[in-house]
Structures are given as C-alpha cells and as structure tokens.
Motif scaffolding. Structure first.
Motif, PDB file in Angstrom:
ATOM      1  N   PRO A 231       0.859  -1.318  -0.108  1.00  0.00           N
ATOM      2  CA  PRO A 231      -0.030  -0.040   0.132  1.00  0.00           C
ATOM      3  C   PRO A 231       0.786   1.184  -0.219  1.00  0.00           C
ATOM      4  CG  PRO A 231      -0.539  -1.464   2.035  1.00  0.00           C
ATOM      5  CD  PRO A 231       0.893  -2.337   1.245  1.00  0.00           C
ATOM      6  N   LEU A 232       2.132   0.987   1.035  1.00  0.00           N
ATOM      7  CA  LEU A 232       3.385   2.471   0.994  1.00  0.00           C
ATOM      8  C   LEU A 232       3.380   2.373  -0.914  1.00  0.00           C
ATOM      9  CD1 LEU A 232       4.782   2.240   3.818  1.00  0.00           C
ATOM     10  CD2 LEU A 232       2.889   3.449   3.503  1.00  0.00           C
ATOM     11  N   PHE A 233       3.690   1.476  -1.336  1.00  0.00           N
ATOM     12  CA  PHE A 233       4.483   1.076  -2.534  1.00  0.00           C
ATOM     13  C   PHE A 233       3.088   2.423  -3.207  1.00  0.00           C
ATOM     14  CE2 PHE A 233       6.931  -1.941  -1.530  1.00  0.00           C
ATOM     15  CZ  PHE A 233       7.839  -1.749  -1.130  1.00  0.00           C
ATOM     16  N   LEU A 234       1.975   1.301  -3.766  1.00  0.00           N
ATOM     17  CA  LEU A 234       0.585   2.358  -4.418  1.00  0.00           C
ATOM     18  C   LEU A 234       0.844   4.027  -3.620  1.00  0.00           C
ATOM     19  CD1 LEU A 234      -1.418   1.750  -6.301  1.00  0.00           C
ATOM     20  CD2 LEU A 234      -2.395   0.858  -4.509  1.00  0.00           C
ATOM     21  N   ARG A 235       0.322   4.533  -3.111  1.00  0.00           N
ATOM     22  CA  ARG A 235       0.339   4.912  -2.164  1.00  0.00           C
ATOM     23  C   ARG A 235       2.011   6.440  -2.634  1.00  0.00           C
ATOM     24  NH1 ARG A 235      -2.031   8.855   2.085  1.00  0.00           N
ATOM     25  NH2 ARG A 235      -3.187   7.042   3.127  1.00  0.00           N
TER      26      ARG A 235
ATOM     27  N   ILE B 261      -7.625   8.273  10.515  1.00  0.00           N
ATOM     28  CA  ILE B 261      -5.844   7.221  10.895  1.00  0.00           C
ATOM     29  C   ILE B 261      -5.291   7.999  12.039  1.00  0.00           C
ATOM     30  CG2 ILE B 261      -3.172   6.603  10.725  1.00  0.00           C
ATOM     31  CD1 ILE B 261      -4.753   5.943   7.339  1.00  0.00           C
ATOM     32  N   PRO B 262      -4.983   7.282  12.885  1.00  0.00           N
ATOM     33  CA  PRO B 262      -4.580   8.193  14.595  1.00  0.00           C
ATOM     34  C   PRO B 262      -3.537   8.300  15.086  1.00  0.00           C
ATOM     35  CG  PRO B 262      -4.592   5.728  15.095  1.00  0.00           C
ATOM     36  CD  PRO B 262      -5.164   5.516  13.339  1.00  0.00           C
ATOM     37  N   HIS B 263      -2.761   9.215  13.604  1.00  0.00           N
ATOM     38  CA  HIS B 263      -1.724  10.138  13.744  1.00  0.00           C
ATOM     39  C   HIS B 263      -1.189  10.708  14.463  1.00  0.00           C
ATOM     40  CE1 HIS B 263      -0.816   8.369   9.063  1.00  0.00           C
ATOM     41  NE2 HIS B 263      -1.785   9.011   8.859  1.00  0.00           N
ATOM     42  N   ASP B 264      -2.162  11.140  15.142  1.00  0.00           N
ATOM     43  CA  ASP B 264      -1.980  12.826  16.822  1.00  0.00           C
ATOM     44  C   ASP B 264      -1.511  10.955  17.597  1.00  0.00           C
ATOM     45  OD1 ASP B 264      -1.734  14.143  14.869  1.00  0.00           O
ATOM     46  OD2 ASP B 264      -4.517  14.283  15.502  1.00  0.00           O
ATOM     47  N   ALA B 265      -1.554   9.719  17.728  1.00  0.00           N
ATOM     48  CA  ALA B 265      -1.436   9.168  19.611  1.00  0.00           C
ATOM     49  C   ALA B 265       0.293   8.762  18.991  1.00  0.00           C
ATOM     50  CB  ALA B 265      -2.734   8.192  18.882  1.00  0.00           C
ATOM     51  N   PRO B 266       0.155   8.121  20.435  1.00  0.00           N
ATOM     52  CA  PRO B 266       1.841   8.528  19.992  1.00  0.00           C
ATOM     53  C   PRO B 266       2.819   7.133  20.032  1.00  0.00           C
ATOM     54  CG  PRO B 266       1.221   9.048  22.309  1.00  0.00           C
ATOM     55  CD  PRO B 266      -0.173   9.572  21.461  1.00  0.00           C
ATOM     56  N   TRP B 267       1.313   6.941  20.862  1.00  0.00           N
ATOM     57  CA  TRP B 267       1.171   4.567  19.951  1.00  0.00           C
ATOM     58  C   TRP B 267       1.891   4.636  18.815  1.00  0.00           C
ATOM     59  CZ3 TRP B 267      -2.927   3.239  17.744  1.00  0.00           C
ATOM     60  CH2 TRP B 267      -3.615   3.826  18.878  1.00  0.00           C
TER      61      TRP B 267
ATOM     62  N   LEU C 129       5.342   4.211   9.555  1.00  0.00           N
ATOM     63  CA  LEU C 129       5.191   2.986   8.555  1.00  0.00           C
ATOM     64  C   LEU C 129       3.427   2.955   8.567  1.00  0.00           C
ATOM     65  CD1 LEU C 129       6.255   0.636   7.487  1.00  0.00           C
ATOM     66  CD2 LEU C 129       5.558  -0.456   9.739  1.00  0.00           C
ATOM     67  N   VAL C 130       2.531   2.772   9.093  1.00  0.00           N
ATOM     68  CA  VAL C 130       1.450   3.014   8.764  1.00  0.00           C
ATOM     69  C   VAL C 130       0.558   3.682   8.293  1.00  0.00           C
ATOM     70  CG1 VAL C 130      -0.558   1.516   9.544  1.00  0.00           C
ATOM     71  CG2 VAL C 130       1.323   0.554  10.732  1.00  0.00           C
ATOM     72  N   GLN C 131       0.443   4.020   7.085  1.00  0.00           N
ATOM     73  CA  GLN C 131      -0.521   5.100   6.235  1.00  0.00           C
ATOM     74  C   GLN C 131      -1.779   4.896   5.759  1.00  0.00           C
ATOM     75  OE1 GLN C 131       2.977   7.085   4.132  1.00  0.00           O
ATOM     76  NE2 GLN C 131       4.356   6.495   5.657  1.00  0.00           N
ATOM     77  N   ASP C 132      -1.993   3.979   5.366  1.00  0.00           N
ATOM     78  CA  ASP C 132      -2.955   3.669   4.477  1.00  0.00           C
ATOM     79  C   ASP C 132      -3.553   2.586   5.392  1.00  0.00           C
ATOM     80  OD1 ASP C 132      -4.216   2.020   2.154  1.00  0.00           O
ATOM     81  OD2 ASP C 132      -4.182   3.839   1.435  1.00  0.00           O
TER      82      ASP C 132
END
Length: 539
Positions: free
Chosen positions: A172-176, A346-352, A357-360
């Motif tokens: 999914p990262l390659f596609l994005r 997608i909880p990008h603001d969460a410190p955990w 890595l996980v963007q999709d």
C-alpha cells in the motif's frame, strides 16, 4: 534432472531453492492482491462509475472473481502434473504464466483489457502451482531423512506468513507514494526472481514422474458406480447425477441466451463467473449424492479400499461445503474491510501509532499474518492444554465449528464500527484490530484444522482429490459474496435494506455474521453424526 534419492539423514540441498521460491512468490502474490481493491476504486478502469458504493461494489466483484480463479485453477495444475508433466515442469511453466500476468498489471494500469488479462494470468499461474509446491518439496525427502521434513514444512508456513506480512505492510505504501506501475511492478519482479530461483535448482531436484491414469482413482470409482446395473434395480444415482449435469447445462445456456440475445432468461446480475460456479456446485452436489446412492456397486470392480475412500471423500465434501461461508467472511478483509478502513480516521496524533510506517487502511491486513504467527503457538502451548485440563474435549470438528462462529463474531464487531461511522462519529482505524484478531483466531481454528482433519479422514490414494475440493471452498466462499453483491443491486432489496434504517455496508456486515452463525449451527449438527476415521500412515 536428477532422479536419485536425497542423501541419507541430511537436509536436501535443493530445499533452499524451493524455500527461496516460496518466499518471493508469496510476497509477489499478496503484494498485488492486497492493493487490488484500493487501486480499482481510484483507477480509471472504473472511472465510468460514480465514486461511492457503486464503484466500491464493482471493485469488490472484480476482486472476488479473481479469488475464485485463484482457487479454481489448482484443479488444472494438479491434474496436469499428476497425469502428464510431473510437478517440476508444471510449476515452472505456470510460473512463467504468473510472471506474464504481473507484467500486464504493471504495463496496463489504464487499459482494461490488458489489466484484466493480467489478473486472469495471475489467477491461472498462482492457482496452477498452488497444489504442487508443498508436495514437490515433500518429494525431496525419503525414509532416511524424513525427520527433516517437519522442519522444512514449518519453514514453509513461516515463509508464507513472513511474505504476506511484509507485502501487506509495504505494497500500500508503494501504491500511495510511487503509483500502480511500481506497486504492481515490484511483485512482478519478485515473481520473476521466484521463478529464476526455482529454475536454478533444476539439476538437484528429485523429480517423481507423473503417475498417469489411475484406474482406481476417485472419479473412476464414481463412474463405475453410476454406470453399474443390478438385476431388478434401477439406477437412481445415475438419474440424480445426470439431473445435475442437465441443470448445470441449462444454467449456462440461459446465461448465454441472456448475454447474446438480450432476453431476460437469467438474472441480470449473474455474470459468467457466477453462473459457472453455480453450475459447478450443482454438478458436485447432485453428482456426489448420486454416487453415494450407488457406490456399493463399484465393489468387485475396484478394491474395497478405493470404494471406502470415495465414501470418505463424499462425507468430507459435506464438511467442506459447510466451511464455505467462513471463506466468504475471511476473503472480504481484502475488500469490504479495506473499504471500511478508508472511512476511518488514522490516529497519526497518537504517540503509540507508528505513523512513519502505517499510513493506509490497506496496511491493516498485515495484522492477519502477524497474528497467525503469534496465535498458533499460543493455542498449542497455552489455550488448548488449558481447555483440556478444564474438561473440554478438543476435536478437529469442534475447533472448526467454533472457528466459523468466532469469524461471525468478528463481523458483528465490524458492523458495530460501521454503525458508528454511519452515524458521523470519527472512528479510529486502530479499532479494526479487534475484528482482525477475532477473524484470524477463527481462521486458525478452521483452515489449519481442516487440512489436518481431511488428511486423517481420507485414505492415501484420495488425499490429492481432497486437496482439490479444499481449494474449491475458497472459490465458493467468494461466490457467496458475488451473489450477495448482485442481490443488493435489486431495487426491491435496496428498499428493504433502507427500511431497516441501516446503511448497505452495515446491513451486509450483519448479514454475513448471521450467515456464519447459521453455518456454524449446521456444521455442529452434521459433526455430531460424522463417523470419524483414522487414515494416518502406519509406521
């Protein structure tokens, strides 16, 4: 090509080529499979459809038709290998077809004919080698080093999940970030590497010749039983089997008339793939029933072991048929659950949360192989021994029944999340971890156990045909998804769904959960009267 046996007591050196091939091939397959739905939704291939449920539904249909092909073509690959060419040549030639399919995906991202041809070639190539690689690996061992085989089969299992994990995480990262040409090109390059690595070992492999025609094979026994006459008795089994063939032919004829003349002779949403699968299901169901009615007539012409083996296979087919609803739930993690994830936050603001890595949403599929690698040792070392100590008897059929039910529970959780999304509440993508956990737990109870169960129930000569029917469970699982998708395009059905107050997505999630629960109940009822066998090879 070598036909000598493997070295006594040593790990066969050629195994490294087979393991290397499997690692690259699994990354290749899951790399393209797990981005197929997101690509189709955003691509020009479905640009003629408005964005939203209609385009999402079309992407799901294409994905599940692809899955149907992947799990149908093992019948062809296994037959060609056993009857004519042997495993090595069949694997090599189907792998080249596989590579050509990947090339089509990378080159024809905006050309429907080229892209869908690529999907067909990948389904043909991947399905063609699917029943052969593991058994070809087993051919490399003999009595002198068979203790090493378990190590290799364990490595196979880990390699499959290892490849799936990284493919699900990275594709999914390659596609994005790099677009479809690169995202589909990388799996294609890895499939070429897989084929090359397999070819490199050609002079080291133990090559078991094709067996040719077996006069006491499953279908030979069935044909004898159906054709046999007995004085003063009719042939009800033959009548039932021929009725199945006639109904299947009528289905295909009605589809052809609808497709070529425009007559409303067949449901509009039932395309060729759906019709062909329904026809196959009718042939298997009525053909199996007919064979069971007259099977004893094959004794004397075929050994008792072959006749009893066919009887065992017919019983196992019923078990497999009751498992197909599980696959209708499981394979939708790469279609319906991705579509749901795209509506979540997608909880990008969460410190955990690993935002680097996980963007999709499609990357959530990586949870499945990761959880498989964690849950299998947990089940075997902790959960099952604990349940046994508490007085619960753990049997293969009980595990499979509970696996179907737990998979249904995962869809209840997914449906509740969908209700929150439909209500306008921001729902974190992290919540999808819970249905993934339940679905993976169900997968382990169903899939791994079913292979063990089938192996123990079928005589040695029938184990090949059992594997063919096992792969078909995934084909029919995706068929149920296609039938449901076709049904919800009917205006009357859409109106009834609207009357429930649920969105289409939420309604279908509850529907598939109910489907699984009913299947689990039917499975439990049949399991109670199933006559268990023990056909493990004697030492």
């Amino acid at each position: 090509m070598s036909t000598t046996t493997a070295g006594q007591g040593r790990m066969p050196r050629q195994i490294a080529y087979i393991i290397g091939n499997e690692a690259c091939e699994r990354f290749s397959f899951y790399g393209m499979r797990n981005i197929l739905v997101p690509f189709l939704i955003s691509s020009a291939l479905l640009g003629y459809l408005p964005a939203g449920p209609e385009r999402d539904g079309a992407a799901k249909d294409i994905f599940h038709m692809f899955v149907i092909g992947v799990y149908f073509f093992p019948l062809l690959g296994g037959w060609l290998a056993d009857r004519f060419f042997g495993k090595y040549h069949t694997i090599l030639w189907f792998s080249l077809v596989y590579c050509a399919g990947h090339a089509c995906l990378a080159l024809f991202e905006n050309n429907a004919t080229g892209f869908y041809t690529g999907l067909f070639l990948i389904a043909l190539g991947s399905g063609g080698i699917k029943p052969l690689v593991v058994s070809f690996c087993g051919d490399q061992f003999d009595q002198g080093n068979k203790d090493k085989a378990k190590v290799v089969f364990d490595a196979f299992y880990w390699i499959i999940n290892f490849g799936s994990f990284f493919a699900s995480l990275l594709s999914p990262l390659f596609l994005r970030h790099f677009g479809p040409a690169v995202a589909f090109g990388i799996p294609g390059a890895l499939m070429f590497v897989a084929t090359f690595v397999f070819w490199l070992g050609r002079r080291r492999y133990v090559n078991v010749p094709a067996a040719g025609r077996d006069p006491h094979a499953f279908f030979e026994v069935v044909k004898t039983a159906l054709r046999a006459r007995r004085p003063g008795q009719g042939r009800p089994g033959l009548f039932v089997a021929l009725a199945g063939v006639a109904v299947a032919a009528a289905m295909l004829l009605l589809w052809a008339l609808s497709a070529t003349t425009g007559l409303r002779a067949w449901p509009a949403g039932f395309n060729f793939v759906i019709t062909a699968c329904l026809a196959l299901g009718v042939v298997i169901a009525l053909g199996g029933w007919g064979a069971s009615l007259q099977l004893e007539r094959a004794r004397g012409v075929h050994p008792d072991l072959a006749v009893d083996g066919v009887r065992a296979v017919l019983r196992i087919i019923i078990v497999f048929a009751l498992v197909t609803p599980f696959w209708s739930l499981f394979d939708q993690k790469a279609s319906t659950w991705i579509i749901q994830g795209r509506e979540m936050v997608i909880p990008h603001d969460a410190p955990w949360w690993p935002s680097w890595l996980v963007q999709d949403a499609a990357q959530m599929q990586a949870l499945n192989p990761m959880l498989v690698m964690l849950l299998i040792p947990f089940n075997n070392l902790v959960l099952f021994p604990l349940l046994e100590r508490l007085g619960f008897r753990i049997t293969p059929l009980r595990k499979m029944g509970w696996g179907i039910a737990i998979s249904g529970a995962s869809w209840i959780v997914a449906a509740v999340l969908q209700l929150q999304i439909d209500g306008g509440a921001p729902v974190s993508l992290a919540w999808q971890g819970l249905p993934y956990l339940l679905l993976t737990f169900g997968e382990i109870l169903v899939s791994a156990t079913a292979l063990e169960f089938a192996y123990s129930q079928a005589p040695h000569a029938m184990k090949g045909v059992i594997m063919a029917f096992w792969y078909l469970t995934s084909t029919f699982g995706s068929l149920w998804v296609l039938l449901t998708n076709a049904a919800v395009r009917n205006e009357a059905v859409i109106g009834r769904i609207a009357g429930t107050g649920l969105s289409e997505n939420a309604f279908l999630m509850f529907f598939f959960a109910g489907f699984a629960f009913l299947a689990a109940l039917a499975f439990a009822a049949y399991a109670r009267r199933y006559p268990m066998q023990d056909n493990y090879r004697k030492a």
